[in-house]
Design an enzyme around this catalytic site. Structure first.
Site, mmCIF file in Angstrom:
data_model
loop_
_atom_site.group_PDB
_atom_site.id
_atom_site.type_symbol
_atom_site.label_atom_id
_atom_site.label_comp_id
_atom_site.label_asym_id
_atom_site.label_seq_id
_atom_site.Cartn_x
_atom_site.Cartn_y
_atom_site.Cartn_z
ATOM 1 N N ALA A 64 -3.097 -5.292 28.908
ATOM 2 C CA ALA A 64 -2.237 -5.562 28.530
ATOM 3 C C ALA A 64 -2.623 -5.750 26.514
ATOM 4 O O ALA A 64 -2.869 -6.818 26.507
ATOM 5 C CB ALA A 64 -0.163 -5.740 28.550
ATOM 6 N N TYR A 129 6.839 -6.190 21.793
ATOM 7 C CA TYR A 129 6.329 -5.729 22.948
ATOM 8 C C TYR A 129 6.429 -5.651 24.351
ATOM 9 O O TYR A 129 6.482 -4.937 25.085
ATOM 10 C CB TYR A 129 5.215 -7.874 23.302
ATOM 11 C CG TYR A 129 5.137 -8.058 24.204
ATOM 12 C CD1 TYR A 129 4.161 -7.577 24.808
ATOM 13 C CD2 TYR A 129 5.820 -9.011 25.438
ATOM 14 C CE1 TYR A 129 3.275 -8.393 25.869
ATOM 15 C CE2 TYR A 129 5.646 -9.243 26.256
ATOM 16 C CZ TYR A 129 3.933 -8.918 26.347
ATOM 17 O OH TYR A 129 4.022 -9.331 28.066
HETATM 18 N N1 LIG Z 1 1.009 -14.100 29.169
HETATM 19 C C1 LIG Z 1 2.104 -13.924 29.388
HETATM 20 O O1 LIG Z 1 2.749 -15.155 29.137
HETATM 21 C C2 LIG Z 1 2.773 -13.285 30.350
HETATM 22 C C3 LIG Z 1 4.150 -13.389 30.440
HETATM 23 C C4 LIG Z 1 5.171 -11.857 31.238
HETATM 24 C C5 LIG Z 1 3.775 -11.010 31.572
HETATM 25 N N2 LIG Z 1 2.467 -10.709 31.191
HETATM 26 C C6 LIG Z 1 2.027 -9.986 31.957
HETATM 27 O O2 LIG Z 1 1.186 -10.323 32.947
HETATM 28 C C7 LIG Z 1 0.285 -9.263 32.343
HETATM 29 C C8 LIG Z 1 -0.952 -10.171 32.268
HETATM 30 O O3 LIG Z 1 -0.884 -10.605 31.111
HETATM 31 P P1 LIG Z 1 -2.680 -11.941 30.353
HETATM 32 O O4 LIG Z 1 -1.622 -13.501 30.274
HETATM 33 O O5 LIG Z 1 -3.646 -12.068 31.415
HETATM 34 O O6 LIG Z 1 -2.791 -11.005 29.404
HETATM 35 P P2 LIG Z 1 -4.212 -11.973 28.456
HETATM 36 O O7 LIG Z 1 -4.778 -13.113 28.966
HETATM 37 O O8 LIG Z 1 -4.340 -11.289 27.529
HETATM 38 O O9 LIG Z 1 -4.765 -10.474 29.281
HETATM 39 C C9 LIG Z 1 -5.132 -9.316 28.800
HETATM 40 C C10 LIG Z 1 -6.311 -8.135 29.028
HETATM 41 O O10 LIG Z 1 -6.115 -6.968 29.145
HETATM 42 C C11 LIG Z 1 -7.197 -6.519 27.453
HETATM 43 N N3 LIG Z 1 -6.891 -5.630 27.120
HETATM 44 C C12 LIG Z 1 -5.665 -5.288 26.533
HETATM 45 N N4 LIG Z 1 -5.792 -3.859 25.824
HETATM 46 C C13 LIG Z 1 -6.870 -3.462 26.638
HETATM 47 C C14 LIG Z 1 -7.435 -2.341 26.384
HETATM 48 N N5 LIG Z 1 -6.924 -1.278 25.547
HETATM 49 N N6 LIG Z 1 -8.122 -1.552 27.542
HETATM 50 C C15 LIG Z 1 -7.644 -2.697 28.340
HETATM 51 N N7 LIG Z 1 -8.150 -3.928 28.579
HETATM 52 C C16 LIG Z 1 -7.259 -4.561 27.530
HETATM 53 C C17 LIG Z 1 -7.571 -7.753 27.022
HETATM 54 O O11 LIG Z 1 -8.766 -7.592 26.395
HETATM 55 P P3 LIG Z 1 -9.445 -9.027 25.840
HETATM 56 O O12 LIG Z 1 -10.426 -9.839 26.832
HETATM 57 O O13 LIG Z 1 -10.266 -8.032 24.635
HETATM 58 O O14 LIG Z 1 -8.288 -9.325 24.856
HETATM 59 C C18 LIG Z 1 -7.298 -8.884 27.680
HETATM 60 O O15 LIG Z 1 -8.207 -8.899 28.821
HETATM 61 C C19 LIG Z 1 0.379 -8.350 31.698
HETATM 62 O O16 LIG Z 1 0.439 -7.302 31.816
HETATM 63 C C20 LIG Z 1 0.946 -9.143 30.588
HETATM 64 O O17 LIG Z 1 1.766 -7.986 29.950
HETATM 65 C C21 LIG Z 1 1.795 -12.097 30.171
#
Ligand SMILES: NC(=O)c1ccc[n+]([C@@H]2O[C@H](COP(=O)([O-])OP(=O)(O)OC[C@H]3O[C@@H](n4cnc5c(N)ncnc54)[C@H](OP(=O)(O)O)[C@@H]3O)[C@@H](O)[C@H]2O)c1
Length: 303
Positions: A64, A129
């Site tokens: 994401a 977002y």
């Molecule tokens: N973080 C939070 O606090 C939080 C809270 C609620 C929900 N969520 C949801 O939980 C999920 C996982 O979050 P997370 O914390 O693991 O996020 P994260 O650490 O930011 O990881 C997201 C990954 O998605 C990749 N990405 C972004 N755009 C992309 C694209 N166009 N094609 C392929 N990959 C892409 C990023 O690539 P890069 O490595 O290049 O950046 C990153 O590796 C997400 O869906 C997020 O919306 C997160």
């Protein structure tokens, strides 16, 4: 020996992507977990080519655009990754007749509710977002009914940039850290999300009647960002790591481009009933991850 069956995990370098890769996967399943550099979901041709080459058993989509504030000024990029890309994956999963497990967020809610959000409470994203993630959820559910949307919140892990690591860095630099005290939520370990995603995915593959739809999954209990910071520092102090005094402040004293919900708490009873998944207390997860982060930085400091 049974033929290997690949499960696609997107965003393989993200917090949840990395946690999924660390899990043991039972035979005959194997993860294919490309990073964004290897599989950019906004590139339709690359996604199509991957599905043409692989017969996946399922897809898990934690990838994401997670830059909440930057989404306000770059809405097209946020929607491309969070809405158009999941729709594209859902099309591919429907065509291949395989389940899709998609990860979403508490930020689809405006936070006005006085108690934890249930799955069918009205959505009203407070920013771009959340709006982009909501569009992704709706697309996934409309295009591929054999899917699960897992909404989670306040994700932390030893990887990448996150609140827990920021607090430890700040504590090493200063004595007092000002932290917002009027936003409430449930800190959640990426490792616990990964375990939940694994349970759901394997069940969806094995059983065409497995429960589908939206499910909430977050750490058990609740706190504020200030309370979360206190717990991180307590866990750090117990290990001789950095600590600081937390000065609780209102959101109005910490302006950000995107508005955040005051109440991010998620009610997780539905996933417990449907999948037997019981969230771990957020304090236990915080203690564990703080230990992991400190151990990693100590290793890094060793010549
Ligand atoms: N973080 C939070 O606090 C939080 C809270 C609620 C929900 N969520 C949801 O939980 C999920 C996982 O979050 P997370 O914390 O693991 O996020 P994260 O650490 O930011 O990881 C997201 C990954 O998605 C990749 N990405 C972004 N755009 C992309 C694209 N166009 N094609 C392929 N990959 C892409 C990023 O690539 P890069 O490595 O290049 O950046 C990153 O590796 C997400 O869906 C997020 O919306 C997160």
């Amino acid at each position: 020996m049974a033929e290997v069956r690949d499960i696609l995990v997107t965003g393989g370098a993200g917090q949840v992507g990395l946690a999924l890769r660390r899990l043991d996967w039972p035979a005959p399943f194997r993860l294919v977990a490309p990073t964004r550099a290897e599989l950019d979901l906004t590139d339709a041709g690359t996604v199509e080519a991957l599905f043409a080459r692989h017969a996946f058993a399922a897809v898990i989509n934690p990838a994401a655009w997670t830059a909440v504030d930057r989404a306000e000024s770059e809405p097209a990029a946020a929607f491309a990754a969070n809405a158009t890309a999941p729709a594209r994956l859902a099309e591919a999963c429907r065509a291949a007749d395989i389940p899709l497990v998609h990860v979403s967020t508490d930020y689809v809610f405006d936070g006005a509710l006085a108690w934890p959000y249930r799955e069918d409470d009205p959505v009203a994203p407070p920013g771009v977002y959340g709006a982009s993630k909501l569009a992704g959820e709706l697309a996934v559910r409309a295009i591929q009914p054999r899917s699960v949307v897992l909404r989670t919140a306040w994700v932390v892990s030893p990887d990448r940039a996150n609140f827990l690591k920021t607090m430890l860095r700040l504590a090493a630099e200063r004595d007092v850290v000002r932290v917002v005290a009027d936003q409430h939520g449930c800190p959640t370990a990426a490792a616990d999300i990964a375990a939940a995603l694994q349970t759901i995915t394997l069940k969806l593959i094995a059983d065409r009647e497995a429960p589908t739809g939206v499910f909430h999954f977050a750490g058990a209990g609740e706190t504020s960002w200030a309370g979360f910071a206190e717990a991180i520092f307590a866990a750090s102090r117990a290990r001789g790591g950095p600590s600081a005094t937390v000065e609780p402040i209102p959101t109005t004293d910490y302006p950000t481009p995107a508005r955040r919900p005051a109440n991010s708490r998620l009610d997780c009873r539905r996933i417990s009933g449907a999948y037997g998944i019981i969230p771990r207390d957020w304090r236990a997860a915080t203690d564990e991850i703080t230990g992991q982060v400190l151990a990693a930085s100590a290793e890094g400091a060793t010549p």
